[in-house]
Design an enzyme around this catalytic site. Structure first.
Site, PDB file in Angstrom:
ATOM      1  N   GLY A  44       0.793  -1.235   0.000  1.00 31.67           N
ATOM      2  CA  GLY A  44       0.000   0.000   0.000  1.00 31.67           C
ATOM      3  C   GLY A  44       0.820   1.278   0.000  1.00 31.67           C
ATOM      4  O   GLY A  44       0.268   2.370  -0.148  1.00 31.67           O
ATOM      5  N   ARG A 102     -13.392  20.540   5.158  1.00 33.28           N
ATOM      6  CA  ARG A 102     -14.509  20.731   6.097  1.00 33.28           C
ATOM      7  C   ARG A 102     -14.059  20.691   7.553  1.00 33.28           C
ATOM      8  O   ARG A 102     -14.802  21.109   8.441  1.00 33.28           O
ATOM      9  CB  ARG A 102     -15.606  19.687   5.832  1.00 33.28           C
ATOM     10  CG  ARG A 102     -16.398  20.018   4.578  1.00 33.28           C
ATOM     11  CD  ARG A 102     -17.352  18.902   4.195  1.00 33.28           C
ATOM     12  NE  ARG A 102     -16.649  17.764   3.607  1.00 33.28           N
ATOM     13  CZ  ARG A 102     -17.252  16.678   3.152  1.00 33.28           C
ATOM     14  NH1 ARG A 102     -18.569  16.585   3.224  1.00 33.28           N
ATOM     15  NH2 ARG A 102     -16.552  15.685   2.613  1.00 33.28           N
ATOM     16  N   GLN A 103     -12.828  20.203   7.791  1.00 32.04           N
ATOM     17  CA  GLN A 103     -12.297  20.211   9.161  1.00 32.04           C
ATOM     18  C   GLN A 103     -11.451  21.470   9.339  1.00 32.04           C
ATOM     19  O   GLN A 103     -10.239  21.420   9.474  1.00 32.04           O
ATOM     20  CB  GLN A 103     -11.456  18.957   9.408  1.00 32.04           C
ATOM     21  CG  GLN A 103     -12.254  17.663   9.259  1.00 32.04           C
ATOM     22  CD  GLN A 103     -11.423  16.450   9.641  1.00 32.04           C
ATOM     23  OE1 GLN A 103     -10.669  16.483  10.616  1.00 32.04           O
ATOM     24  NE2 GLN A 103     -11.555  15.377   8.866  1.00 32.04           N
ATOM     25  N   LYS A 198     -31.801  24.582  10.053  1.00 31.28           N
ATOM     26  CA  LYS A 198     -31.974  23.206  10.533  1.00 31.28           C
ATOM     27  C   LYS A 198     -31.917  23.198  12.051  1.00 31.28           C
ATOM     28  O   LYS A 198     -30.944  23.668  12.635  1.00 31.28           O
ATOM     29  CB  LYS A 198     -30.825  22.379   9.946  1.00 31.28           C
ATOM     30  CG  LYS A 198     -30.916  20.893  10.093  1.00 31.28           C
ATOM     31  CD  LYS A 198     -29.786  20.320   9.231  1.00 31.28           C
ATOM     32  CE  LYS A 198     -29.578  18.850   9.401  1.00 31.28           C
ATOM     33  NZ  LYS A 198     -28.518  18.362   8.511  1.00 31.28           N
ATOM     34  N   ARG A 200     -32.516  20.965  15.750  1.00 36.00           N
ATOM     35  CA  ARG A 200     -32.764  19.714  16.458  1.00 36.00           C
ATOM     36  C   ARG A 200     -33.167  20.095  17.869  1.00 36.00           C
ATOM     37  O   ARG A 200     -32.361  20.631  18.618  1.00 36.00           O
ATOM     38  CB  ARG A 200     -31.477  18.878  16.477  1.00 36.00           C
ATOM     39  CG  ARG A 200     -31.743  17.412  16.328  1.00 36.00           C
ATOM     40  CD  ARG A 200     -30.498  16.581  16.527  1.00 36.00           C
ATOM     41  NE  ARG A 200     -30.402  15.567  15.476  1.00 36.00           N
ATOM     42  CZ  ARG A 200     -29.557  15.651  14.471  1.00 36.00           C
ATOM     43  NH1 ARG A 200     -28.746  16.678  14.366  1.00 36.00           N
ATOM     44  NH2 ARG A 200     -29.513  14.698  13.570  1.00 36.00           N
ATOM     45  N   ASP A 228     -21.932  15.427  -0.694  1.00 31.85           N
ATOM     46  CA  ASP A 228     -21.212  14.252  -0.216  1.00 31.85           C
ATOM     47  C   ASP A 228     -22.176  13.079  -0.071  1.00 31.85           C
ATOM     48  O   ASP A 228     -22.416  12.344  -1.017  1.00 31.85           O
ATOM     49  CB  ASP A 228     -20.510  14.587   1.103  1.00 31.85           C
ATOM     50  CG  ASP A 228     -19.626  13.458   1.609  1.00 31.85           C
ATOM     51  OD1 ASP A 228     -19.639  12.372   1.002  1.00 31.85           O
ATOM     52  OD2 ASP A 228     -18.928  13.644   2.621  1.00 31.85           O
ATOM     53  N   ALA A 230     -25.350  13.405   0.464  1.00 28.04           N
ATOM     54  CA  ALA A 230     -26.621  13.928  -0.050  1.00 28.04           C
ATOM     55  C   ALA A 230     -27.756  13.861   0.971  1.00 28.04           C
ATOM     56  O   ALA A 230     -28.919  14.058   0.626  1.00 28.04           O
ATOM     57  CB  ALA A 230     -27.019  13.236  -1.359  1.00 28.04           C
TER      58      ALA A 230
END
Length: 318
Positions: A44, A102-103, A198, A200, A228, A230
């Protein structure tokens, strides 16, 4: 020492992430694709050997860090190291899709800021500059201490959207963070703007999607940088339908499409999904008729030409 780093001839190389895109960029620039052997050992480990002279050359290494992310990232790193040790004059890492973007902040305690780490590693490997597209957060440019050119897929996507002659369009951002992008699209298309909120209320309770703005009787165009899994996309589609949207299409730069994303895109309320080819789309994904992939090779080719000749890249978007 490095007063004129780009004096050498331009050469474009590709790793295994997206050779198709590199070939299209080369076709636009009318230069041959550079010869490099990039492979993996049985265990690898990544390995590469440049198969032509690059001493004093202006090198562009094309490699989006899309899935398999870590393999593609390490390939990019060893390619950069090989170019550096073969005395390239300048190395530009062309990363159409920048994985780990995204991080980009500590949104919870004790988590890494992996986007910064990846920026450091690419720089340490020996990249002199970076060329990306629709970076998830523009602030990531500041994670690099070398120049970063961030291209926009906007003009390519907007040209296509204009051609659809949409009735009563409204641009929708799937979250508050994407509002700037959706607003820019709305302005160019003389369209309205809506934002998804959104919530919660408690753990394990279904979340509530509120629509801020009017979508009733309109063609809703969801716009984002990445699709990603979706999951959020489908929730957004359902909420827009509930709020009376007439027709719903989605417009994303980077088609990561992991997990069962392709199944989710089958959602009957979602008429069309417009993406670009920053990431290769496998045949089965392209088989989904509602996915339209727009080519951004010319945009990258033009940016590479301008970087090579020390011309303005930002004027591409005037």
């Amino acid at each position: 020492m490095h007063h004129d780093k780009s004096s050498g001839e331009m050469k474009i190389f590709s790793g295994n992430a997206h050779p198709e895109l590199a070939k299209k960029i080369c076709a636009y620039l009318e230069v041959p694709l550079g010869k490099i052997h990039v492979t993996r050992f049985r265990d690898g480990e990544s390995y590469c050997q440049i198969e032509e002279n690059v001493r004093g050359k202006d090198i562009f290494a094309v490699q989006p860090t899309c899935p398999p992310v870590n393999q593609n990232l390490v390939e990019l790193l060893i390619m950069i190291d090989a170019f550096k040790r073969a005395s390239a004059a300048r190395i530009t890492a062309v990363i159409p899709y920048f994985g780990y973007a995204r991080q980009d902040r500590k949104d919870k305690p004790r988590v890494p800021i992996s986007a910064k780490l990846v920026a450091d590693v690419i720089t340490t490997a020996g990249a002199d500059r970076i060329l990306v597209m629709d970076l998830h957060a523009p602030a990531i440019q500041g994670f690099f201490n070398i120049p970063v050119d961030n291209l926009y897929a906007g003009p390519v996507l907007i040209r296509y959207l204009k051609g659809l002659k949409l009735k009563n369009p409204v641009l929708v951002s799937p979250d508050a963070g994407g509002t700037e992008r959706a607003r820019a699209f709305a302005k160019r298309l003389n369209a309205g703007l809506a934002i998804m909120d959104k919530r919660r209320h408690e753990a394990n309770v279904a979340k509530i999607m509120n629509v801020i703005g009017n979508v009733a009787g309109k063609t809703a165009v969801i716009v984002d940088d990445i699709v990603d899994t979706a999951g959020t996309l489908v929730e957004t589609v359902e909420a827009l339908k509930k709020n009376g949207a007439n027709e719903i299409i989605a417009c994303m730069t980077h088609a990561v499409l992991s997990g069962n994303a392709v199944e989710r895109l089958q959602n009957e309320n979602l008429k069309k999904v417009i993406v670009t080819n920053t990431i290769p789309l496998e045949k089965e994904k392209m088989g989904l008729r509602k996915i339209v992939s727009l080519c951004i090779a010319e945009l990258f080719g033009e940016a590479i030409k301008r970087i090579h000749t020390n011309s303005s890249v930002s004027s591409l978007f005037k």
